[in-house]
Design a protein around this motif. Sequence first.
Motif, short mmCIF file in Angstrom:
data_model
loop_
_atom_site.label_atom_id
_atom_site.label_comp_id
_atom_site.label_asym_id
_atom_site.label_seq_id
_atom_site.Cartn_x
_atom_site.Cartn_y
_atom_site.Cartn_z
N THR A 127 2.12 86.51 38.72
CA THR A 127 1.54 87.53 39.60
C THR A 127 1.82 88.95 39.14
OG1 THR A 127 3.48 87.24 40.98
CG2 THR A 127 1.45 86.14 41.71
N THR A 128 3.00 89.17 38.60
CA THR A 128 3.31 90.55 38.17
C THR A 128 2.88 90.79 36.72
OG1 THR A 128 5.52 89.86 37.45
CG2 THR A 128 5.33 90.74 39.69
N LYS A 129 2.51 89.73 36.00
CA LYS A 129 2.14 89.79 34.58
C LYS A 129 3.24 90.45 33.75
CE LYS A 129 -2.92 89.87 35.00
NZ LYS A 129 -3.31 90.69 36.17
N LYS A 130 4.47 90.04 34.03
CA LYS A 130 5.61 90.54 33.26
C LYS A 130 6.46 89.36 32.80
CE LYS A 130 4.85 94.89 34.53
NZ LYS A 130 4.26 95.83 33.56
N SER A 131 7.12 89.54 31.70
CA SER A 131 8.07 88.53 31.25
C SER A 131 9.32 88.61 32.10
CB SER A 131 8.48 88.79 29.80
OG SER A 131 7.50 88.32 28.94
N ASN A 132 9.85 87.46 32.45
CA ASN A 132 11.09 87.46 33.21
C ASN A 132 12.16 86.73 32.41
OD1 ASN A 132 12.91 85.69 35.26
ND2 ASN A 132 12.56 87.76 36.00
N ILE A 133 13.24 87.45 32.08
CA ILE A 133 14.33 86.82 31.37
C ILE A 133 15.41 86.44 32.36
CG2 ILE A 133 16.14 87.10 29.60
CD1 ILE A 133 14.36 89.08 28.18
N ASP A 134 15.74 85.14 32.39
CA ASP A 134 16.86 84.72 33.21
C ASP A 134 18.14 85.02 32.41
OD1 ASP A 134 18.92 83.44 34.51
OD2 ASP A 134 17.83 81.57 34.85
N MET A 135 18.83 86.08 32.81
CA MET A 135 19.99 86.52 32.03
C MET A 135 21.16 85.55 32.10
SD MET A 135 19.50 90.50 32.93
CE MET A 135 20.75 91.34 31.97
N THR A 136 21.13 84.64 33.07
CA THR A 136 22.20 83.64 33.10
C THR A 136 21.94 82.54 32.07
OG1 THR A 136 21.17 82.25 34.80
CG2 THR A 136 22.60 84.01 35.57
N ARG A 137 20.68 82.43 31.64
CA ARG A 137 20.36 81.43 30.60
C ARG A 137 20.31 82.06 29.22
NH1 ARG A 137 15.50 77.58 32.85
NH2 ARG A 137 16.48 77.11 34.84
N CYS A 138 20.16 83.38 29.16
CA CYS A 138 20.02 84.08 27.88
C CYS A 138 21.30 83.98 27.06
CB CYS A 138 19.68 85.54 28.17
SG CYS A 138 19.69 86.58 26.71
N PHE A 139 21.15 83.71 25.77
CA PHE A 139 22.30 83.63 24.86
C PHE A 139 22.50 84.94 24.10
CE2 PHE A 139 24.13 79.23 24.35
CZ PHE A 139 23.53 78.69 25.47
N CYS B 188 6.64 96.45 29.56
CA CYS B 188 6.13 95.09 29.32
C CYS B 188 4.67 94.98 29.73
CB CYS B 188 6.96 94.07 30.11
SG CYS B 188 6.35 92.37 30.00
N THR B 189 3.83 94.44 28.79
CA THR B 189 2.40 94.29 29.09
C THR B 189 2.06 92.84 29.43
OG1 THR B 189 1.90 93.88 26.75
CG2 THR B 189 1.75 96.17 27.51
N GLY B 190 3.05 91.97 29.43
CA GLY B 190 2.81 90.57 29.77
C GLY B 190 2.08 89.79 28.70
N CYS B 191 2.27 90.17 27.44
CA CYS B 191 1.55 89.48 26.35
C CYS B 191 2.09 88.08 26.09
CB CYS B 191 1.58 90.30 25.06
SG CYS B 191 3.20 90.33 24.23
N GLY B 192 3.33 87.82 26.48
CA GLY B 192 3.89 86.47 26.37
C GLY B 192 4.50 86.12 25.03
N THR B 193 4.50 87.05 24.09
CA THR B 193 5.07 86.75 22.77
C THR B 193 6.52 86.28 22.87
OG1 THR B 193 3.66 88.50 21.92
CG2 THR B 193 5.34 87.67 20.42
N CYS B 194 7.31 86.97 23.66
CA CYS B 194 8.73 86.64 23.79
C CYS B 194 8.94 85.25 24.38
CB CYS B 194 9.44 87.69 24.63
SG CYS B 194 8.77 87.88 26.28
N VAL B 195 8.03 84.86 25.30
CA VAL B 195 8.17 83.55 25.96
C VAL B 195 8.13 82.44 24.92
CG1 VAL B 195 7.25 82.02 27.75
CG2 VAL B 195 7.00 84.49 28.00
N GLN B 196 7.22 82.58 23.95
CA GLN B 196 7.10 81.56 22.92
C GLN B 196 8.28 81.55 21.98
OE1 GLN B 196 3.53 82.57 20.79
NE2 GLN B 196 2.36 82.83 22.67
N ARG B 197 8.92 82.69 21.81
CA ARG B 197 9.98 82.78 20.81
C ARG B 197 11.35 82.32 21.27
NH1 ARG B 197 9.39 85.86 16.27
NH2 ARG B 197 7.22 86.08 15.71
N ALA C 89 14.85 80.66 28.18
CA ALA C 89 15.34 81.61 29.18
C ALA C 89 14.24 82.56 29.68
CB ALA C 89 16.50 82.43 28.61
N ILE C 90 13.09 82.54 29.01
CA ILE C 90 12.04 83.51 29.39
C ILE C 90 10.81 82.79 29.97
CG2 ILE C 90 10.74 85.56 28.67
CD1 ILE C 90 12.45 85.76 26.20
N LYS C 91 10.35 83.31 31.10
CA LYS C 91 9.14 82.78 31.75
C LYS C 91 8.17 83.92 31.98
CE LYS C 91 10.94 78.60 32.64
NZ LYS C 91 12.08 78.75 31.72
N MET C 92 6.90 83.57 32.10
CA MET C 92 5.91 84.59 32.45
C MET C 92 5.75 84.58 33.96
SD MET C 92 3.83 86.91 31.63
CE MET C 92 3.78 86.75 29.86
#
Lengths: 80, 276
Positions: free
Chosen positions: B235-247, B215-224, B229-232
């Motif tokens: 500090t780590t510049k990585k996408s974080n997926i909350d798997m409890t919210r992910c469908f 992950c390069t932290g580009c944020g594309t997934c966050v918008q999609r 379920a996804i936040k940027m």
Amino acid sequence: MIPQIEIDKNKCATPYECKKCLQICPQAVFAVAPTKVERFKETAPEDYEVQAVFKDKCVLCMDCVKVCPTGAIKVKVGSS
Amino acid sequence: MCELCEKYGDNGGRWYLNPENYARPLYKKVEKGKEKEPMILTELQGPFYYKPLIELKDNPEAFEKMREGYSKFHETMGGQVVSLEDAKKMVEIAQPIARMDCICRRITRATLEDGEQRPRTCLGLGVGMFRWEEWPERYKGGVEFLSTEEAKEHIEHWHKRGMVITIMTFGTPYIGGICLCDYPDCLAIRMRLDYGIKPMLLKGHQVAKVNYEECTGCGTCVQRCQFGAIKMEVTTKKSNIDMTRCFGCGVCTYACPQDAISLIDREKLPGLKEEW
């Protein structure tokens, strides 16, 4: 408090064709549907109705009130 | 384990890959006699029926009580998120397949999906589709029958552009359609996320996981993500997926330019295997 949104059916004659409130609402509060269906026939435009459904999402921006060409929509805070 | 698979799966397989759940007799049971016409009107007026529930949003106790009733109803008419891979298997089982305008989008935004941008995202399944002309209001704009290959292309096209693939049942477990959905115009996503009507849209059999190395932290997934379920992680510049919210829809896996997100089996994760 959930906003009250009233739509005057007499003023809102063909909501599916007009669709201005449905498309402008940032919170997608409204829904439009036919009031009847018939076999082998599409419902006439005047047999549609728009209702404010997702009212808890309304932020009272009043865009729908402003965009309505016939002044059919009333939005107010509270239940009175 | 997935409750629907337990009840309707073929020897522990995924319920929506069991050909029996596409069979006509089940469909007929729901449609019987005079029930049919009001069913169509009920479907078209869907959200109107939610007004009493939504009015109670300020009163958690009463809301909860009424919500249970709505959830109960959707045990017979609801859906589940499926991956692109599984959706392609589904259109190999279901026949015929008819493309039509999305009914939710018609209800919430009054868009008839015409013109050059015409997505006509919904796919109706089963022999009932041959009689679509009987109810022109339900199938406004008409339907087009697709081959299995065309259906796969159609699903892939819209999924890669960001639509969530879902199944819709009409008398569970009868599978009547494959939908391509987004928030807020999809009523199923909305009723689940905003009002907690769980059986209207169950989570899929997989969940998405980020590979932090890639992950390069580009944020594309966050918008999609249609489920929030996804936040940027700043500090780590990585996408974080909350798997409890992910469908587990997989939209982010195709959106990621680095191929850094993969879908993993929900049931292999003890913390998520009962989370639908």
